[in-house]
Design an enzyme around this catalytic site. Structure first.
Site, PDB file in Angstrom:
ATOM      1  N   ARG A 164      38.167  65.413 -19.090  1.00  0.00           N
ATOM      2  CA  ARG A 164      36.807  65.946 -18.827  1.00  0.00           C
ATOM      3  C   ARG A 164      35.725  64.998 -19.376  1.00  0.00           C
ATOM      4  O   ARG A 164      34.694  65.428 -19.894  1.00  0.00           O
ATOM      5  CB  ARG A 164      36.610  67.338 -19.424  1.00  0.00           C
ATOM      6  N   SER A 238      34.086  76.827 -17.821  1.00  0.00           N
ATOM      7  CA  SER A 238      34.546  76.689 -19.206  1.00  0.00           C
ATOM      8  C   SER A 238      33.415  76.123 -20.052  1.00  0.00           C
ATOM      9  O   SER A 238      32.914  75.032 -19.764  1.00  0.00           O
ATOM     10  CB  SER A 238      35.727  75.719 -19.287  1.00  0.00           C
ATOM     11  N   GLU A 334      31.844  71.626 -23.157  1.00  0.00           N
ATOM     12  CA  GLU A 334      32.098  70.869 -21.927  1.00  0.00           C
ATOM     13  C   GLU A 334      30.827  70.844 -21.073  1.00  0.00           C
ATOM     14  O   GLU A 334      30.527  69.877 -20.379  1.00  0.00           O
ATOM     15  CB  GLU A 334      33.239  71.528 -21.148  1.00  0.00           C
TER      16      GLU A 334
HETATM   17  P1  FAD Z   1      25.418  69.698 -12.397  1.00  0.00           P
HETATM   18  O1  FAD Z   1      25.668  70.923 -13.185  1.00  0.00           O
HETATM   19  O2  FAD Z   1      24.266  69.691 -11.455  1.00  0.00           O
HETATM   20  O3  FAD Z   1      25.349  68.461 -13.358  1.00  0.00           O
HETATM   21  C1  FAD Z   1      26.325  68.281 -14.364  1.00  0.00           C
HETATM   22  C2  FAD Z   1      26.010  66.985 -15.110  1.00  0.00           C
HETATM   23  O4  FAD Z   1      26.222  65.880 -14.246  1.00  0.00           O
HETATM   24  C3  FAD Z   1      24.570  66.886 -15.570  1.00  0.00           C
HETATM   25  O5  FAD Z   1      24.548  66.179 -16.796  1.00  0.00           O
HETATM   26  C4  FAD Z   1      23.901  66.078 -14.476  1.00  0.00           C
HETATM   27  O6  FAD Z   1      22.761  65.385 -14.928  1.00  0.00           O
HETATM   28  C5  FAD Z   1      25.019  65.143 -14.060  1.00  0.00           C
HETATM   29  N1  FAD Z   1      24.978  64.776 -12.646  1.00  0.00           N
HETATM   30  C6  FAD Z   1      24.989  65.621 -11.586  1.00  0.00           C
HETATM   31  N2  FAD Z   1      24.987  64.919 -10.450  1.00  0.00           N
HETATM   32  C7  FAD Z   1      24.967  63.609 -10.799  1.00  0.00           C
HETATM   33  C8  FAD Z   1      24.925  62.406 -10.066  1.00  0.00           C
HETATM   34  N3  FAD Z   1      24.916  62.373  -8.730  1.00  0.00           N
HETATM   35  N4  FAD Z   1      24.878  61.237 -10.757  1.00  0.00           N
HETATM   36  C9  FAD Z   1      24.890  61.225 -12.115  1.00  0.00           C
HETATM   37  N5  FAD Z   1      24.923  62.346 -12.859  1.00  0.00           N
HETATM   38  C10 FAD Z   1      24.960  63.517 -12.206  1.00  0.00           C
HETATM   39  N6  FAD Z   1      34.893  71.863 -13.764  1.00  0.00           N
HETATM   40  C11 FAD Z   1      36.133  71.306 -13.744  1.00  0.00           C
HETATM   41  O7  FAD Z   1      36.291  70.136 -14.129  1.00  0.00           O
HETATM   42  N7  FAD Z   1      37.219  72.020 -13.317  1.00  0.00           N
HETATM   43  C12 FAD Z   1      37.124  73.297 -12.894  1.00  0.00           C
HETATM   44  O8  FAD Z   1      38.122  73.898 -12.500  1.00  0.00           O
HETATM   45  C13 FAD Z   1      35.836  73.917 -12.924  1.00  0.00           C
HETATM   46  N8  FAD Z   1      35.690  75.208 -12.548  1.00  0.00           N
HETATM   47  C14 FAD Z   1      34.464  75.796 -12.621  1.00  0.00           C
HETATM   48  C15 FAD Z   1      34.339  77.142 -12.260  1.00  0.00           C
HETATM   49  C16 FAD Z   1      33.110  77.767 -12.312  1.00  0.00           C
HETATM   50  C17 FAD Z   1      33.000  79.233 -11.930  1.00  0.00           C
HETATM   51  C18 FAD Z   1      31.970  77.045 -12.700  1.00  0.00           C
HETATM   52  C19 FAD Z   1      30.613  77.698 -12.721  1.00  0.00           C
HETATM   53  C20 FAD Z   1      32.073  75.707 -13.068  1.00  0.00           C
HETATM   54  C21 FAD Z   1      33.330  75.079 -13.045  1.00  0.00           C
HETATM   55  N9  FAD Z   1      33.490  73.731 -13.418  1.00  0.00           N
HETATM   56  C22 FAD Z   1      34.733  73.146 -13.372  1.00  0.00           C
HETATM   57  C23 FAD Z   1      32.338  72.946 -13.885  1.00  0.00           C
HETATM   58  C24 FAD Z   1      31.527  72.312 -12.707  1.00  0.00           C
HETATM   59  O9  FAD Z   1      31.764  72.991 -11.507  1.00  0.00           O
HETATM   60  C25 FAD Z   1      31.896  70.844 -12.503  1.00  0.00           C
HETATM   61  O10 FAD Z   1      31.677  70.119 -13.682  1.00  0.00           O
HETATM   62  C26 FAD Z   1      31.065  70.204 -11.384  1.00  0.00           C
HETATM   63  O11 FAD Z   1      31.530  68.902 -11.128  1.00  0.00           O
HETATM   64  C27 FAD Z   1      29.572  70.164 -11.686  1.00  0.00           C
HETATM   65  O12 FAD Z   1      28.922  69.765 -10.500  1.00  0.00           O
HETATM   66  P2  FAD Z   1      27.370  70.029 -10.287  1.00  0.00           P
HETATM   67  O13 FAD Z   1      26.970  69.301  -9.058  1.00  0.00           O
HETATM   68  O14 FAD Z   1      27.093  71.481 -10.300  1.00  0.00           O
HETATM   69  O15 FAD Z   1      26.763  69.328 -11.571  1.00  0.00           O
HETATM   70  P1  NAP Z   2      44.919  78.959 -17.621  1.00  0.00           P
HETATM   71  O1  NAP Z   2      45.855  78.766 -16.489  1.00  0.00           O
HETATM   72  O2  NAP Z   2      44.704  80.332 -18.169  1.00  0.00           O
HETATM   73  O3  NAP Z   2      45.329  77.992 -18.802  1.00  0.00           O
HETATM   74  C1  NAP Z   2      44.549  77.930 -19.995  1.00  0.00           C
HETATM   75  C2  NAP Z   2      44.447  76.492 -20.421  1.00  0.00           C
HETATM   76  O4  NAP Z   2      45.732  76.007 -20.737  1.00  0.00           O
HETATM   77  C3  NAP Z   2      43.896  75.635 -19.305  1.00  0.00           C
HETATM   78  O5  NAP Z   2      42.575  75.360 -19.575  1.00  0.00           O
HETATM   79  C4  NAP Z   2      44.815  74.441 -19.244  1.00  0.00           C
HETATM   80  O6  NAP Z   2      44.210  73.221 -19.604  1.00  0.00           O
HETATM   81  C5  NAP Z   2      45.964  74.741 -20.164  1.00  0.00           C
HETATM   82  N1  NAP Z   2      47.187  74.767 -19.336  1.00  0.00           N
HETATM   83  C6  NAP Z   2      47.723  75.827 -18.696  1.00  0.00           C
HETATM   84  N2  NAP Z   2      48.862  75.463 -18.067  1.00  0.00           N
HETATM   85  C7  NAP Z   2      49.034  74.155 -18.298  1.00  0.00           C
HETATM   86  C8  NAP Z   2      50.020  73.209 -17.924  1.00  0.00           C
HETATM   87  N3  NAP Z   2      51.073  73.551 -17.183  1.00  0.00           N
HETATM   88  N4  NAP Z   2      49.869  71.945 -18.338  1.00  0.00           N
HETATM   89  C9  NAP Z   2      48.825  71.581 -19.074  1.00  0.00           C
HETATM   90  N5  NAP Z   2      47.855  72.420 -19.464  1.00  0.00           N
HETATM   91  C10 NAP Z   2      47.959  73.697 -19.092  1.00  0.00           C
HETATM   92  O7  NAP Z   2      43.481  78.376 -17.217  1.00  0.00           O
HETATM   93  P2  NAP Z   2      42.363  78.985 -16.260  1.00  0.00           P
HETATM   94  O8  NAP Z   2      41.181  79.308 -17.077  1.00  0.00           O
HETATM   95  O9  NAP Z   2      42.928  80.035 -15.362  1.00  0.00           O
HETATM   96  O10 NAP Z   2      41.983  77.704 -15.385  1.00  0.00           O
HETATM   97  C11 NAP Z   2      42.900  77.191 -14.458  1.00  0.00           C
HETATM   98  C12 NAP Z   2      42.565  75.743 -14.187  1.00  0.00           C
HETATM   99  O11 NAP Z   2      41.236  75.639 -13.674  1.00  0.00           O
HETATM  100  C13 NAP Z   2      42.615  74.862 -15.441  1.00  0.00           C
HETATM  101  O12 NAP Z   2      43.115  73.608 -15.086  1.00  0.00           O
HETATM  102  C14 NAP Z   2      41.176  74.758 -15.859  1.00  0.00           C
HETATM  103  O13 NAP Z   2      40.883  73.531 -16.504  1.00  0.00           O
HETATM  104  C15 NAP Z   2      40.440  74.846 -14.522  1.00  0.00           C
HETATM  105  N6  NAP Z   2      39.131  75.476 -14.740  1.00  0.00           N
HETATM  106  C16 NAP Z   2      38.158  74.716 -15.295  1.00  0.00           C
HETATM  107  C17 NAP Z   2      36.910  75.235 -15.501  1.00  0.00           C
HETATM  108  C18 NAP Z   2      35.819  74.387 -16.050  1.00  0.00           C
HETATM  109  O14 NAP Z   2      34.680  74.794 -16.040  1.00  0.00           O
HETATM  110  N7  NAP Z   2      36.126  73.205 -16.520  1.00  0.00           N
HETATM  111  C19 NAP Z   2      36.634  76.558 -15.159  1.00  0.00           C
HETATM  112  C20 NAP Z   2      37.664  77.305 -14.622  1.00  0.00           C
HETATM  113  C21 NAP Z   2      38.917  76.760 -14.404  1.00  0.00           C
HETATM  114  P3  NAP Z   2      43.375  72.320 -18.550  1.00  0.00           P
HETATM  115  O15 NAP Z   2      42.026  72.899 -18.578  1.00  0.00           O
HETATM  116  O16 NAP Z   2      43.472  70.999 -19.184  1.00  0.00           O
HETATM  117  O17 NAP Z   2      44.023  72.387 -17.212  1.00  0.00           O
END
Ligand code: FAD
Ligand code: NAP
Length: 338
Positions: A164, A238, A334
């Protein structure tokens, strides 16, 4: 391209924070950016780049310029019998892009289905889910250097991807506006189904049929059942990263909390789910005013309606403090805090 003044950002961030931008411009080309530069109304050092607003917490009105990225375009730029290079404009919706790749029978990002936000923000934190990250298929990106107005290309190494993380979330934060990305996708996908319930849902709900479509659809179903929809309740996914700690520290914690889950990163490091720590510390479903912790996923902080960004941030700091006291682990946000 117009520069607007005093614009509400409430509908442009998934936390639903009701703050204003002193100036706002939607940009869809490098020419737009050059025009902004020449307008004299843009001080590069007070820029906020906005995509889908799904990974930010806005704690105050933005005194400078918000640049809303709307660079569009999806195309195949190179192809052989095995692989293709696909280019996507940074303002494209990420999930729509994933669906486009599946329609074109291209494998590589199906596990990243239903992540909110834009293509351009995806490399910013090396988005990941269900065992895959964008870095796994990343080739290069193009970006506009805000201080100088130059265009630069970043290959995989230059992005310095981590868990991340990327150079754009660290050393170069706020310095570049990513305009497009190029991914290397496969005509003969290798499926990654070992994570969580993915295989189980495919077996039970798709008769065990494995395809790009069923993998993506299974992940969409799992996500929709578990994660709060920002259209219904404000959140940015997250809030904290899952901490990666030394094995020794983990073994010490495990002796006190035998059921603590863990995922090995390498021989000496272990990932611990932050959601588990927060849940066990009793924060799940906590609510003070309109700021709270989600009732199903303790890693997600939520805005029940009219919470201020500062209230969410204050709750986050209380959780950080508590987890540090209880487990000796310093949780890192994050979400990007502004
Ligand atoms: P923004 O929120 O608009 O911006 C995020 C950051 O990136 C800011 O600092 C902004 O300035 C910068 N930025 C945006 N666009 C650019 C650009 N073009 N150039 C340079 N900088 C830029 N993330 C995960 O990794 N995995 C997930 O599974 C995941 N699940 C999510 C689920 C939910 C319900 C929500 C609400 C969020 C989740 N996220 C997850 C977080 C988010 O969706 C991601 O990080 C996504 O990539 C953010 O995109 P955005 O366009 O909304 O970014
Ligand atoms: P989950 O399955 O309940 O698992 C909880 C955490 O444990 C996850 O965050 C994941 O880390 C880790 N994990 C679970 N199984 C794993 C495996 N087999 N190997 C390595 N790591 C494992 O998580 P969840 O909340 O339902 O989310 C599911 C996936 O969507 C995850 O990958 C999570 O990162 C992603 N997600 C991300 C965001 C965000 O905003 N970043 C929001 C929602 C969901 P990792 O996060 O490293 O995978």
């Amino acid at each position: 391209m117009k520069i607007l003044e005093n614009v509400s950002l409430k509908a442009l961030n998934t936390f639903g924070m009701d703050v204003k931008a002193a100036r706002y411009a939607a940009v869809s080309s490098v020419e737009d950016l050059q025009a902004l530069r020449e307008s004299g109304l843009w001080k590069p050092e007070t820029t906020l780049i906005l995509g889908g607003g799904s990974n930010i917490l806005l704690t105050r009105d933005w005194e400078g310029l918000v640049i809303h990225n709307q660079f569009l375009g999806l195309s195949i730029i190179q192809e052989d019998a095995e692989e293709v290079l696909v280019e996507a404009g940074a303002g494209e919706n990420w999930h729509a892009f994933v669906q486009w790749t599946i329609q074109h029978d291209l494998g590589g990002i199906e596990n990243l289905s239903l992540i909110p936000g834009t293509v351009g923000a995806a490399p910013m934190q090396n988005i990941g889910a269900y065992g895959r990250e964008i870095g796994d298929v990343f080739e290069y990106l193009d970006a506009y250097h805000i201080p100088s107005g130059e265009l630069h290309r970043f290959d995989h190494k230059a992005c310095a991807f981590g868990y991340r993380e990327s150079i754009f979330k660290n050393k170069e934060k706020g310095q570049y506006l990513i305009t497009s990305i190029v991914l290397r996708l496969s005509k003969h996908p290798l499926f990654h189904l070992e994570y969580g319930d993915v295989r189980k849902v495919i077996d039970e709900e798709f008769d065990g049929k494995i395809s790009l479509h069923t993998v993506s659809e299974a992940i969409c179903r799992i996500r929709s059942r578990k994660l709060p929809d920002p259209a219904e309740i404000g959140n940015s996914g997250s809030f904290f990263k899952n901490p990666v700690i030394p094995l020794e520290q983990y073994l010490n914690l495990q002796s006190k909390h035998p059921d603590i889950p863990s995922y090995p990163v390498d021989q000496s490091l272990v990932k611990v789910p932050a959601g588990w720590l927060i849940d066990r510390a009793g924060w799940k479903a906590y609510r003070k005013g309109d700021a709270g912790v989600h009732k199903r996923q303790a890693l997600v902080l939520v805005n029940y309606g009219n919470a201020q960004g500062a209230e969410i941030w204050s709750l986050a700091k209380k959780i950080q403090h508590d987890i540090l006291q209880r487990y000796g682990i310093a949780l890192q946000p994050e979400v990007n805090i502004y």
